[in-house]
Design an enzyme around this catalytic site. Structure first.
Site, PDB file in Angstrom:
ATOM      1  N   GLU A 150      -2.716  -1.514  -3.154  1.00 23.15           N
ATOM      2  CA  GLU A 150      -3.828  -0.949  -2.589  1.00 23.15           C
ATOM      3  C   GLU A 150      -3.370   0.515  -2.668  1.00 23.15           C
ATOM      4  O   GLU A 150      -2.319   0.791  -2.578  1.00 23.15           O
ATOM      5  CB  GLU A 150      -3.644  -1.169  -1.014  1.00 23.15           C
ATOM      6  CG  GLU A 150      -4.252  -2.692  -0.583  1.00 23.15           C
ATOM      7  CD  GLU A 150      -4.458  -2.997   0.753  1.00 23.15           C
ATOM      8  OE1 GLU A 150      -5.171  -4.184   0.848  1.00 23.15           O
ATOM      9  OE2 GLU A 150      -4.164  -2.299   1.413  1.00 23.15           O
TER      10      GLU A 150
ATOM     11  N   HIS B  60       0.827  -1.007  -0.082  1.00 25.67           N
ATOM     12  CA  HIS B  60      -0.043   0.044  -0.120  1.00 25.67           C
ATOM     13  C   HIS B  60       0.700   1.319   0.010  1.00 25.67           C
ATOM     14  O   HIS B  60       1.176   1.887   1.018  1.00 25.67           O
ATOM     15  CB  HIS B  60      -0.912  -0.149   1.135  1.00 25.67           C
ATOM     16  CG  HIS B  60      -2.005   1.083   1.228  1.00 25.67           C
ATOM     17  ND1 HIS B  60      -3.290   0.703   1.871  1.00 25.67           N
ATOM     18  CD2 HIS B  60      -1.928   2.429   0.694  1.00 25.67           C
ATOM     19  CE1 HIS B  60      -3.911   1.829   1.633  1.00 25.67           C
ATOM     20  NE2 HIS B  60      -3.253   2.869   0.943  1.00 25.67           N
TER      21      HIS B  60
ATOM     22  N   HIS C 157      -7.947  -5.736   7.265  1.00 26.87           N
ATOM     23  CA  HIS C 157      -7.643  -4.672   8.523  1.00 26.87           C
ATOM     24  C   HIS C 157      -8.130  -5.291   9.812  1.00 26.87           C
ATOM     25  O   HIS C 157      -9.178  -5.434  10.031  1.00 26.87           O
ATOM     26  CB  HIS C 157      -8.663  -3.432   8.091  1.00 26.87           C
ATOM     27  CG  HIS C 157      -8.056  -2.139   8.630  1.00 26.87           C
ATOM     28  ND1 HIS C 157      -7.227  -1.474   7.936  1.00 26.87           N
ATOM     29  CD2 HIS C 157      -8.229  -1.604   9.957  1.00 26.87           C
ATOM     30  CE1 HIS C 157      -6.764  -0.244   8.739  1.00 26.87           C
ATOM     31  NE2 HIS C 157      -7.253  -0.262  10.029  1.00 26.87           N
TER      32      HIS C 157
END
Length: 237
Positions: free
Chosen positions: A70, A43, A190
């Site tokens: 991401e 990410h 998450h």
């Protein structure tokens, strides 16, 4: 079996702390794959405080499983994605100064924008996923963007799990059923951990992939990276 994609942002954070190349991100990724992970997630953020844009280019050359990138689809991020051509891109609406992702997309308000981004990625042969709260309305909105998958934002589940696992997972089970009924693939991520992942998987049978980074790396400090990856794989069977 649900696929495990390991987010290696924290490995890059540790490397960057000393300004050198220890730990070697590329070697760690090779090891993670050899230990059995089915994917690698990164990410990159605008300040490149952990994963750098060059890391994405380098990882594309060595990842043998699946590479998932991401991020917030800014012009710079999209340029990187369309250059690197990962297996999957996960669109996340995080602010440039966000410490970590903290909300899913409003797929109704941002439908036109998301559709344009998703179309560009799909035309380049990249599977798309939208980071989303466990809201059936937002999932139905995601279908209108043309995305291949949605990724359920699981921070609320992780926070509420210790108090009442059933209440914590109910809205995710409902969201997953909605996604399955309308033909969307389903990812999640998450704050998932060894403590809560098995229960989540059992109550979200439509799940295809989880992306786990922070907890997995923290658990590895005590249990070892290879051991932890195989513990996750066992719980995801």
């Amino acid at each position: 079996m649900v696929r495990l994609s390991v987010n290696v942002n924290k490995i890059a954070t540790l490397r960057n702390a000393r300004g050198g190349n220890v730990p070697d991100l590329l070697k760690v990724v090779r090891d993670i794959e050899s230990f059995g992970a089915e994917g690698i997630t990164i990410h990159p953020r605008p300040d490149q405080r952990h994963i750098r844009y060059q890391d994405a280019r380098d990882l594309k050359k060595i990842v043998r499983t699946e590479l998932n990138i991401e991020g917030n689809p800014t012009p710079e991020f999209l340029d990187l994605v369309l250059e690197v051509l990962p297996d999957q891109v996960t669109l996340v609406p995080d602010a440039p100064d966000a410490i970590t992702s903290n909300a899913g997309w409003d797929t109704i308000t941002h439908r036109v924008f998301l559709k344009e981004v998703i179309t560009r990625c799909q035309e380049a042969g990249i599977r798309t996923s939208i980071f989303i709260d466990p809201d059936p309305q937002m999932i139905r909105g995601a279908l209108e963007t043309g995305t291949d998958r949605v990724e359920l934002y699981t921070e609320a589940y992780a926070r509420e799990y210790s108090e009442n696992p059933q209440d914590a997972v109910n809205k995710y089970s409902e969201a997953a059923r909605t996604a399955h009924e309308i033909g969307l693939g389903l990812n999640a991520g998450h704050d998932l951990s060894l403590e809560n992942i098995e229960y989540f998987k059992e109550h979200v049978p439509q799940l295809q992939e989880v992306s786990i980074g922070h907890a997995l790396i923290c658990e590895s400090l005590y249990l070892g990276l290879e051991n932890v990856i195989n513990m996750y794989k066992y719980k995801l069977r």
